[in-house]
Design a protein around this motif. Structure first.
Motif, PDB file in Angstrom:
ATOM      1  N   LEU A  39       0.833  -1.200   0.000  1.00  0.00           N
ATOM      2  CA  LEU A  39       0.000   0.000   0.000  1.00  0.00           C
ATOM      3  C   LEU A  39       0.871   1.255   0.000  1.00  0.00           C
ATOM      4  N   CYS A  40       0.339   2.305  -0.598  1.00  0.00           N
ATOM      5  CA  CYS A  40       1.041   3.586  -0.633  1.00  0.00           C
ATOM      6  C   CYS A  40       0.188   4.636   0.054  1.00  0.00           C
ATOM      7  N   LEU A  41       0.713   5.847   0.157  1.00  0.00           N
ATOM      8  CA  LEU A  41       0.035   6.889   0.905  1.00  0.00           C
ATOM      9  C   LEU A  41      -0.796   7.778  -0.010  1.00  0.00           C
ATOM     10  N   THR A  42      -1.917   8.234   0.528  1.00  0.00           N
ATOM     11  CA  THR A  42      -2.706   9.254  -0.137  1.00  0.00           C
ATOM     12  C   THR A  42      -2.251  10.624   0.352  1.00  0.00           C
ATOM     13  N   SER A  43      -2.844  11.678  -0.171  1.00  0.00           N
ATOM     14  CA  SER A  43      -2.424  13.026   0.200  1.00  0.00           C
ATOM     15  C   SER A  43      -2.670  13.354   1.664  1.00  0.00           C
ATOM     16  N   ASN A  44      -3.559  12.572   2.326  1.00  0.00           N
ATOM     17  CA  ASN A  44      -3.794  12.795   3.762  1.00  0.00           C
ATOM     18  C   ASN A  44      -3.102  11.743   4.621  1.00  0.00           C
ATOM     19  N   ASP A  45      -2.023  11.155   4.085  1.00  0.00           N
ATOM     20  CA  ASP A  45      -1.152  10.225   4.816  1.00  0.00           C
ATOM     21  C   ASP A  45      -1.861   8.954   5.251  1.00  0.00           C
ATOM     22  N   LYS A  46      -2.796   8.460   4.460  1.00  0.00           N
ATOM     23  CA  LYS A  46      -3.481   7.213   4.741  1.00  0.00           C
ATOM     24  C   LYS A  46      -2.991   6.116   3.795  1.00  0.00           C
ATOM     25  N   ASP A  47      -2.872   4.872   4.324  1.00  0.00           N
ATOM     26  CA  ASP A  47      -2.515   3.735   3.487  1.00  0.00           C
ATOM     27  C   ASP A  47      -3.672   3.398   2.562  1.00  0.00           C
ATOM     28  N   SER A  48      -3.360   3.170   1.287  1.00  0.00           N
ATOM     29  CA  SER A  48      -4.434   2.884   0.345  1.00  0.00           C
ATOM     30  C   SER A  48      -3.878   2.184  -0.877  1.00  0.00           C
ATOM     31  N   ALA A  49      -4.695   1.282  -1.445  1.00  0.00           N
ATOM     32  CA  ALA A  49      -4.320   0.645  -2.702  1.00  0.00           C
ATOM     33  C   ALA A  49      -4.287   1.663  -3.834  1.00  0.00           C
ATOM     34  N   GLN A  50      -4.976   2.779  -3.646  1.00  0.00           N
ATOM     35  CA  GLN A  50      -4.990   3.836  -4.657  1.00  0.00           C
ATOM     36  C   GLN A  50      -3.937   4.913  -4.389  1.00  0.00           C
ATOM     37  N   GLY A  51      -3.200   4.778  -3.297  1.00  0.00           N
ATOM     38  CA  GLY A  51      -2.193   5.777  -2.960  1.00  0.00           C
ATOM     39  C   GLY A  51      -1.062   5.797  -3.975  1.00  0.00           C
ATOM     40  N   GLN A  52      -0.445   6.945  -4.134  1.00  0.00           N
ATOM     41  CA  GLN A  52       0.654   7.100  -5.087  1.00  0.00           C
ATOM     42  C   GLN A  52       1.907   7.696  -4.453  1.00  0.00           C
ATOM     43  N   ILE A  53       1.861   7.901  -3.134  1.00  0.00           N
ATOM     44  CA  ILE A  53       2.997   8.487  -2.425  1.00  0.00           C
ATOM     45  C   ILE A  53       3.793   7.378  -1.740  1.00  0.00           C
ATOM     46  N   PHE A  54       5.111   7.446  -1.856  1.00  0.00           N
ATOM     47  CA  PHE A  54       5.976   6.419  -1.278  1.00  0.00           C
ATOM     48  C   PHE A  54       5.737   6.317   0.225  1.00  0.00           C
ATOM     49  N   ASN A  55       5.831   5.082   0.748  1.00  0.00           N
ATOM     50  CA  ASN A  55       5.414   4.774   2.111  1.00  0.00           C
ATOM     51  C   ASN A  55       6.587   4.174   2.895  1.00  0.00           C
ATOM     52  N   PRO A  56       7.483   4.991   3.456  1.00  0.00           N
ATOM     53  CA  PRO A  56       8.681   4.470   4.134  1.00  0.00           C
ATOM     54  C   PRO A  56       8.347   3.670   5.388  1.00  0.00           C
ATOM     55  N   GLY A  57       9.290   2.805   5.771  1.00  0.00           N
ATOM     56  CA  GLY A  57       9.091   1.916   6.919  1.00  0.00           C
ATOM     57  C   GLY A  57       9.847   2.376   8.139  1.00  0.00           C
TER      58      GLY A  57
END
Length: 638
Positions: free
Chosen positions: A432-450
């Motif tokens: 999952l990636c991030l949305t513009s409001n920092d939520k995990d989502s299958a539609q997210g396009q923002i990189f999601n660091p661990g």
């Protein structure tokens, strides 16, 4: 008779007592599932705890302290702190203790009712609701959880005298909802579920069943075995100082190894020089009721622990005992903070203590729960490897910063802390990636660091592979089979000084083709991973048969085993452990100590991710370890 001096003192005391009341904390919203039902009874007693501000915990200060004992050019290299020195240095000041106790006594609670914790982290008093409401200028209400029916006592906001504000970090109970609800959420939830199948950002992936083991170097591109790893990284070393050395593997209940699988693996793979490990077991340190459970048996429950221990124990040979930190009971579960509590007594109350929305809270009052509270009773191993992780965005910045500070404290004590970097490239848990409001989502396009990989005080481990058809003498590439090496740039933590040269060079020579809305492109944030090791096609015994396993879950214990042998070599000649390694491995002296990885990338979020490159890259870090060069360089240091 009053003197001028006594009048001034009296005026000062009065001024402090009547200093204006200011807002200290306010809850922005009510957590989902909770409802406010009534005002709390005035004569009910609250166990009030005032968590005091602890100094010297800013990231820049921590980095400076850690560099002093970890940078190879420091005159104090290797001069690690004792646990007592760490606890004393990070304890609240006497000024904070005196100010808070004087205020409480002047407010009518009486000094005889006050208690100060041994580490000075808490001032405690039992006070009625009426006394507390008057003290904090607030109201306490009873809240009920809709699904479980559990009740919780909290306020919406509270105030403190202005002169007390600088000394108090947190008050319990107050605005926080630290009630533990005995309910498991979705498999991707981070709520006290690190050991649950599917939880966290790092979990090994199972490939094909192995019916014919190919334990020769010509087949390492098909099956990774201990012999392959020894050949790849030059780990031909038998321990000389095992009694003074230690290597820890961390597992979270219900993850558990099966003794029969350890023996099955040992029957097929001897250690160095043909040493059999049949019957060998790790030394178990049970933290907060941690148990090697045998009720649930499957790859989801046994794969991680079997993988970690089979390779860790084999690579350090039977001469070096391996410690298993088994964390959390079956009822409550646990998180990284529970492990850290067990290793360092100064952490248990550090900056307000654990968070029940993420951590196990002990004593566990659930039926059959562990009724202890393990705080600082376990000695940290010299190297500690953990193959679990969260998404950074799933945790608050304050929670992540508090925990990151503890890794710095362990580094000060000479502990090397390793974490897997993740298995989804630039994406997070479940790809999952991030949305513009920092939520995990299958539609997210923002990189999601661990996290904790993005903490600058741990060593993050990525994954490589022997390419199809290649031999162990040819360069590896970034892992692109089944999993992709986790890597990227933190959204929480600034770039540490040890990384600035290497990461700036990477960004200058290989500018990522993404907008600033896709990843933290400031060039000033912590990059990860730091190093890598093979993470593909591991032959692992699980539930009575062999299978191929993939993941940075495999990479971390391999790096841990190699660094444990480096420690052994130093201890054998009377030197100290290597401790926090990052300032050293990024320094010019260690430039030739890694196999540079220049092929592959770490896709995710609808992109190709980052690309490998000459030198450092946020896919494989500095590269894979070259044990002979590493040990030679570390033996030259004090």
């Amino acid at each position: 008779m009053f003197t001028l001096f006594s009048l001034v003192l009296a005026a000062t005391a009065v001024a402090q007592t009547i200093s204006p009341s200011v807002l200290h904390a306010k809850r922005s919203h009510l957590p989902a599932g909770w409802s406010r039902v009534r005002r709390h009874t005035p004569d009910a007693v609250l166990p009030l705890r005032f968590g005091l501000v602890q100094p010297n915990v800013g990231m820049s200060t921590l980095e400076e302290l850690l560099n002093d004992v970890s940078h190879p050019e420091s005159p104090n290299y290797g001069m690690h702190w004792t646990p007592a020195r760490v606890a004393d240095h990070f304890a609240p000041s006497d000024e904070a203790v005196d100010a808070v106790t004087a205020w409480l006594a002047d407010s009518g609670l009486g000094k005889e009712r006050l208690r100060v914790s041994r580490n000075k982290g808490w001032v405690m008093v039992n006070a009625t609701v009426a006394e507390t409401e008057s003290l904090l200028h607030t109201e306490y209400h009873v809240y009920v959880h809709e699904l479980s029916g559990k009740e919780h006592i909290a306020s919406e906001a509270y105030n403190l005298p202005a002169h007390i504000v600088p000394h108090v970090e947190i008050i319990v109970p107050s605005i926080d909802f630290n009630a533990v609800v005995p309910k498991r959420s979705s498999p991707t939830s981070t709520h006290i579920t690190l050991g649950q199948p599917g939880a966290g950002t790092v979990s090994p992936k199972l490939g094909a069943v192995v019916t014919n083991i190919l334990d020769d170097l010509e087949n390492c591109h098909n099956q990774t075995t201990p012999n392959c790893l020894r050949a790849l990284y030059g780990l031909e070393y038998s321990p000389l100082a095992a009694s003074r050395n230690s290597f820890g593997i961390v597992e979270y209940t219900p993850q558990a190894y099966l003794p029969s699988d350890l023996d099955l693996f040992a029957t097929n793979f001897t250690s160095l020089f043909g040493q059999s490990l049949v019957g060998a077991r790790p030394n178990i340190q049970s933290i907060d009721g941690g148990v090697v459970q045998t009720v649930s048996e499957s790859f989801d429950f046994n794969g991680e622990s079997n993988l970690d221990l089979q390779y860790a124990m084999n690579l350090v040979t039977g001469h070096q005992p391996v410690t298993l930190y088994q964390v959390g009971d079956l009822q409550m579960g646990a998180s990284f903070n529970n492990l850290l509590d067990g290793l360092d007594a100064s952490y248990c109350t550090f900056e307000g203590g654990d968070d029940a929305t993420q951590d196990g809270i002990y004593p566990d009052r659930l039926p059959g729960g562990y009724l202890g509270n393990d705080c600082g009773i376990f000695k940290p191993a010299g190297v500690i490897s953990t193959s679990y992780g969260y998404n950074e965005a799933d945790l608050s910045p304050a929670y992540a910063a508090r925990q990151c500070a503890e890794y710095a404290k362990l580094g000060l004590m000479g502990v090397t802390v390793l974490y897997s970097s993740g298995d989804n490239g630039v994406a997070g848990n479940g790809a999952l990636c991030l949305t513009s409001n920092d939520k995990d989502s299958a539609q997210g396009q923002i990189f999601n660091p661990g996290f904790p990989s993005t903490c600058p005080f741990v060593t993050s481990v990525g994954a490589t592979q022997v390419n199809p058809g290649a031999s162990v003498t040819e360069p590896e590439s970034a892992c692109e089979q089944v999993i992709f090496s986790g890597g990227g740039f933190s959204n929480y933590f600034a770039m540490p000084s040890y990384q600035q040269g290497a990461v700036t060079e990477y960004l200058s020579a290989n500018p990522p083709p993404y907008a600033s809305t896709v990843y933290n492109s400031t060039g000033k944030s912590r990059a990860y991973p730091d190093v890598s090791a093979n993470g593909a096609n591991y032959v692992v015994a699980v539930n009575g048969q062999f299978g191929l396993v993939f993941g940075t879950s495999a990479s971390a214990p391999v790096v841990g085993a190699i660094l444990t042998m480096v420690n052994d070599a130093r201890l054998a000649i009377g030197k100290r452990p290597i401790g926090f390694i990052n300032p050293a491995i990024y320094s010019p002296a260690f430039k030739g100590a890694f196999h540079d990885i220049t092929a592959g990338s770490n896709p995710g979020c609808g992109t190709k991710g980052f690309s490998t490159a000459t030198g450092y890259d946020p896919v494989t870090g500095l590269g894979t370890l070259n044990f002979p060069v590493l040990v030679a360089e570390w033996l030259l240091l004090p």
